[in-house]
Enzyme design. Structure first.
Site, PDB file in Angstrom:
ATOM      1  CG  ASN A   9      -1.783   1.117   1.382  1.00 17.10           C
ATOM      2  OD1 ASN A   9      -1.761   1.991   0.520  1.00 17.10           O
ATOM      3  ND2 ASN A   9      -2.325   1.366   2.559  1.00 17.10           N
ATOM      4  CE  LYS A  11      -0.393   3.301   4.622  1.00 16.37           C
ATOM      5  NZ  LYS A  11      -0.330   3.574   6.057  1.00 16.37           N
ATOM      6  CG  HIS A  99      -6.128   2.101   5.139  1.00 14.04           C
ATOM      7  ND1 HIS A  99      -5.799   2.735   6.382  1.00 14.04           N
ATOM      8  CD2 HIS A  99      -5.065   1.149   5.205  1.00 14.04           C
ATOM      9  CE1 HIS A  99      -4.630   2.728   6.636  1.00 14.04           C
ATOM     10  NE2 HIS A  99      -4.087   1.560   5.889  1.00 14.04           N
ATOM     11  CD  GLU A 148      -3.387  -2.159   7.419  1.00 14.69           C
ATOM     12  OE1 GLU A 148      -2.602  -2.309   6.806  1.00 14.69           O
ATOM     13  OE2 GLU A 148      -3.948  -1.007   7.579  1.00 14.69           O
ATOM     14  CB  SER A 184       4.864  -1.738  12.192  1.00 15.31           C
ATOM     15  OG  SER A 184       4.780  -0.273  12.392  1.00 15.31           O
TER      16      SER A 184
HETATM   17  P1  PGA Z   1       2.435   0.612   7.887  1.00 14.21           P
HETATM   18  O1  PGA Z   1       1.072   0.911   7.021  1.00 14.21           O
HETATM   19  O2  PGA Z   1       3.080  -0.669   7.011  1.00 14.21           O
HETATM   20  O3  PGA Z   1       3.347   1.697   7.305  1.00 14.21           O
HETATM   21  O4  PGA Z   1       2.446   0.346   9.295  1.00 14.21           O
HETATM   22  C1  PGA Z   1       0.197  -0.310   6.693  1.00 14.21           C
HETATM   23  C2  PGA Z   1      -0.686  -0.022   6.262  1.00 14.21           C
HETATM   24  O5  PGA Z   1      -1.493   0.995   6.541  1.00 14.21           O
HETATM   25  O6  PGA Z   1      -1.576  -0.453   5.233  1.00 14.21           O
END
Ligand code: PGA
Length: 221
Positions: A9, A11, A99, A148, A184
């Site tokens: 992802n 983003k 999300h 998540e 993470s």
């Molecule tokens: P992250 O985000 O790996 O930066 O914690 C995961 C996500 O929001 O899909």
């Protein structure tokens, strides 16, 4: 055994130039001794990059799939600024829905998420439905859920694999779905999640912005 699913992802981050560099680095995936029969890789760039990612992957024979990061709850019509399922289906096989960043920052409600899932399914785009806990509602027709926990997103403090596995077990007891863990995830910890019996894969945010790190995650998963 079903494939391990790895979702990147990206983003709302990279620009065109950065995307070009990301793709050039990611192309090394073709040199890795990966058994793609065992791994399903789904890359979710911004809408503006779906076309260039799709072209790049197909012209370089890179066997990964694309996902959109969002979808309109409406079908085609007078909804200025929205990208609808009929449009997304030409580029992406998957779409992220639910999300926590969208629930929080864009006030997405359960009703809206149910509509998004329905239009995605109508056009053959598979929803990856994100939930923040085991009690969350999973709309009808969803086949992939991603758990998540909000405290684990972008913090460097992932959930424990044991807890993520236990949450996935509860979700699976209520719904006939595959379950991914997100929050993470890194190259160092990915295997601790994918090794769990109830986890079918991972979703990677921050770490996927570095294509090299994503390649390591894919190798280690
Ligand atoms: P992250 O985000 O790996 O930066 O914690 C995961 C996500 O929001 O899909």
């Amino acid at each position: 055994m079903s494939k391990v699913i790895i979702v990147a992802n990206l983003k709302s981050n990279i620009d065109e130039n950065e995307a070009k560099n990301w793709l050039e680095t990611f192309k090394k995936i073709t040199e890795l001794q990966l058994d793609l029969a065992q791994k399903e890789i789904i890359i979710c760039p911004s809408f503006t990059q779906l076309f260039s990612f799709l072209s790049y992957f197909s012209s370089n024979n890179i066997m990964v799939k694309l996902g959109a990061q969002n979808i309109s709850p409406y079908e085609e019509g007078a909804y200025t600024g929205e990208i609808n399922a009929k449009q997304i289906k030409d580029f992406a096989s998957f779409v992220l829905i639910g999300h926590s960043e969208r629930r929080q920052n864009f006030n997405e409600t359960e009703d809206m998420l149910i509509k998004k899932v329905a239009v995605a399914l109508k056009y053959g785009v598979s929803p990856i439905f994100l939930v923040q806990g085991q009690e969350a509602l999973v709309p009808q027709g969803v086949q992939i859920v991603a758990y998540e926990p909000v405290a684990a997103i972008g913090t460097g403090t992932p959930d424990t694999p044991e807890n993520a596995d236990a949450v996935a077990a509860v979700i699976k007891a209520k719904n006939n779905v595959q379950v991914l863990y997100g929050g993470s995830v890194t190259a160092d910890n990915v295997k601790s999640f994918t090794a769990k019996a109830n986890l079918d894969g991972v979703i990677v945010g921050g770490a996927s912005l570095e294509a090299e790190e994503l390649l390591k995650i894919i190798q280690n998963a």
